[in-house]
Scaffold this motif. Sequence first.
Motif, short mmCIF file in Angstrom:
data_model
loop_
_atom_site.label_atom_id
_atom_site.label_comp_id
_atom_site.label_asym_id
_atom_site.label_seq_id
_atom_site.Cartn_x
_atom_site.Cartn_y
_atom_site.Cartn_z
N ASP A 115 26.41 51.77 10.06
CA ASP A 115 26.92 53.04 10.59
C ASP A 115 28.33 52.92 11.14
O ASP A 115 28.92 53.90 11.60
CB ASP A 115 25.98 53.58 11.67
N GLU A 116 28.89 51.70 11.10
CA GLU A 116 30.28 51.43 11.49
C GLU A 116 30.61 51.96 12.89
O GLU A 116 31.60 52.64 13.11
CB GLU A 116 31.24 52.03 10.45
N ARG A 117 29.76 51.60 13.83
CA ARG A 117 30.05 51.99 15.21
C ARG A 117 31.22 51.14 15.72
O ARG A 117 31.33 49.95 15.42
CB ARG A 117 28.83 51.83 16.10
N LYS A 118 32.06 51.74 16.52
CA LYS A 118 33.28 51.09 16.96
C LYS A 118 33.00 50.09 18.08
O LYS A 118 32.22 50.36 18.99
CB LYS A 118 34.30 52.13 17.42
N ASP A 119 33.65 48.95 17.98
CA ASP A 119 33.55 47.90 18.99
C ASP A 119 34.87 47.15 18.98
O ASP A 119 35.79 47.51 18.23
CB ASP A 119 32.37 46.98 18.67
N SER A 120 34.97 46.13 19.77
CA SER A 120 36.19 45.33 19.78
C SER A 120 35.86 43.93 20.26
O SER A 120 34.81 43.68 20.85
CB SER A 120 37.27 45.96 20.68
N VAL A 121 36.76 43.01 19.98
CA VAL A 121 36.62 41.65 20.45
C VAL A 121 37.98 41.17 20.93
O VAL A 121 39.02 41.48 20.32
CB VAL A 121 36.08 40.72 19.33
N THR A 122 37.99 40.47 22.06
CA THR A 122 39.23 39.93 22.61
C THR A 122 39.19 38.41 22.51
O THR A 122 38.23 37.78 22.95
CB THR A 122 39.41 40.35 24.08
N ILE A 123 40.23 37.85 21.91
CA ILE A 123 40.31 36.41 21.73
C ILE A 123 41.64 35.92 22.29
O ILE A 123 42.56 36.72 22.53
CB ILE A 123 40.21 36.02 20.24
N GLU A 124 41.75 34.65 22.51
CA GLU A 124 43.02 34.06 22.93
C GLU A 124 43.46 33.06 21.88
O GLU A 124 42.79 32.06 21.64
CB GLU A 124 42.91 33.39 24.29
N LEU A 125 44.58 33.36 21.24
CA LEU A 125 45.06 32.53 20.15
C LEU A 125 45.67 31.23 20.66
O LEU A 125 46.10 31.13 21.82
CB LEU A 125 46.12 33.29 19.34
N LYS A 126 45.70 30.25 19.77
CA LYS A 126 46.37 28.99 20.05
C LYS A 126 47.53 28.85 19.08
O LYS A 126 47.38 29.07 17.88
CB LYS A 126 45.39 27.82 19.87
N VAL A 127 48.68 28.48 19.59
CA VAL A 127 49.88 28.37 18.75
C VAL A 127 49.75 27.13 17.87
O VAL A 127 49.61 26.02 18.38
CB VAL A 127 51.15 28.27 19.61
N ALA A 131 54.22 26.58 13.93
CA ALA A 131 54.68 27.94 14.23
C ALA A 131 56.16 27.95 14.62
O ALA A 131 56.64 27.05 15.32
CB ALA A 131 53.84 28.54 15.34
N THR A 132 56.87 28.98 14.17
CA THR A 132 58.25 29.18 14.60
C THR A 132 58.39 30.46 15.42
O THR A 132 59.49 30.78 15.88
CB THR A 132 59.19 29.27 13.37
N LEU A 133 57.29 31.19 15.60
CA LEU A 133 57.28 32.40 16.42
C LEU A 133 56.34 32.19 17.60
O LEU A 133 55.34 31.49 17.50
CB LEU A 133 56.80 33.61 15.59
N LYS A 134 56.67 32.83 18.73
CA LYS A 134 55.81 32.74 19.90
C LYS A 134 54.55 33.57 19.74
O LYS A 134 53.50 33.24 20.30
CB LYS A 134 56.58 33.18 21.15
N LYS A 135 54.67 34.68 19.02
CA LYS A 135 53.52 35.52 18.71
C LYS A 135 53.54 35.82 17.22
O LYS A 135 54.60 36.08 16.65
CB LYS A 135 53.57 36.84 19.50
N PRO A 136 52.37 35.82 16.59
CA PRO A 136 52.35 36.08 15.16
C PRO A 136 52.36 37.57 14.85
O PRO A 136 52.02 38.41 15.69
CB PRO A 136 51.01 35.46 14.73
N THR A 137 52.76 37.87 13.63
CA THR A 137 52.58 39.22 13.09
C THR A 137 51.14 39.32 12.58
O THR A 137 50.69 38.46 11.83
CB THR A 137 53.56 39.49 11.94
#
Length: 343
Positions: A115-127, A131-137
Motif C-alpha cells: 500500500d506504499e505507506r510513507k515512512d522514513s529512515v535516518t542514517i549517518e554516513l561515513k566518508v 571521497a573528494t567531497l564533504k557531502k555526497p550528491t
Amino acid sequence: MNLPDPAAAPIPQLYTDSFAALPHRTTAPQSWMVRVADARYHWYDLFAGFADKPDIRDPIGRYMRRMQFELEATAHQRHLFLAVSRPRVRFDISGVVQWGFFSLKLTLPLLMGADERKDSVTIELKVPFAATLKKPTVTLTENFISLNWGGLVEVFSVHDLLQTYAHTLQLPSKVHYVGQTRDEDGRLGKGRLPALHKLRAQLGMDYDTLILVLGVEVDVSCAEGDPAELPHNAHPLAADALQAERADVIEAALIRYFEGSTPRLRPADERKMRAERLTAVQTANHLVQYTLDLALPEADYYDQLCSEFVTAAPRHLLSCFIADGQAQVAAMPLPATPKGSKG
C-alpha cells in the motif's frame, strides 16, 4: 540436497565409481559442531525480475552485475541458502531528502508495504577514503541510492542500506525455504529455481524476497580424528563427497527447524530421497549428534531470523540428530554472556 529440475534433461552423475571418488572412513562415532563462517544477503527479486544484462557503464548497472556474479559463483560451492522475506520497502522518489545540520545524518523517504505507506529512515554516513567531497550528491531510484562523493560513487540497494546503517525499523527476516547453492545449471543465480517461483507467487507484492547465502565450517569430534584430514580424502573428489554429505545433513536440520515437519514446498519424492540419503550418510559417518550455531557474522541490522515456526532472534543454537531418516532438531538455551563482554 541438489535435486535436478524435472523439466530439464537428466543431469549426469557427478561421480563415477572410481576409487578416488570414494572417501575413506573412520569407524568411531562422530559428533559435529557447525558454525556459520560467512553470511551474505542477495536481493533475489532483482535477479529473478530482469532478462537483460545490466549496463556496466552505469554505477547501478555495475552494482547489479557484481551482485549477479557473486550469486552465480555460489553454484560451484557447497554453500547453504535461506530464502527469506522482508516487508516490501522502496525509496520514495517523490519525497524529500533531508540533511542534518553540520553532520552527515541523512533522512531518506521510504514507501512501506504494497500500500506504499510513507515512512522514513535516518542514517549517518561515513566518508569513504577516496571521497573528494564533504557531502555526497544523493540520487534515489525506487530500489537504489547513489552517493556521489566526487572521487567515487557508492551504490546501495534499499535493503543494503537498511542492513548496513543503524535505524529503528524492526523488520526480521522470515525464512521460508532452505536449499543448497551447488548446482551445475546455476538456477539460483539465474532466478530459475521452481520452488522460489512458487514462493514469490505466494508472497505477492507485500514482501521482498532475499537469499541469505551461508558458508559453514564443521568441527568433527571423533576418537579417530576428522575423516576430512585423512590423506586419501585430500583428493578433490573424495573431499567433495564428504562436503556434500555434511551439507545434506545440515540442510535437513535447517529445513526441519525453519520449515517445520511437513514443509509445504517439498514434494513427496524429495522427502523420500532425503530420508534415504540421511540414513546412508548417518551410517557412513557413524554420526551420533550435531550442533548448529546459527549466528550471522557481519549481517549487521539484518541479523534477526524467524519463520512460521521460529521466534525472531539473532542467534539460534540447535541440537540435532538423525532418526529413521529424519533430522530431529531441538532449540537449546543460549549460553550466558560473561560479565563485561560486549557479545
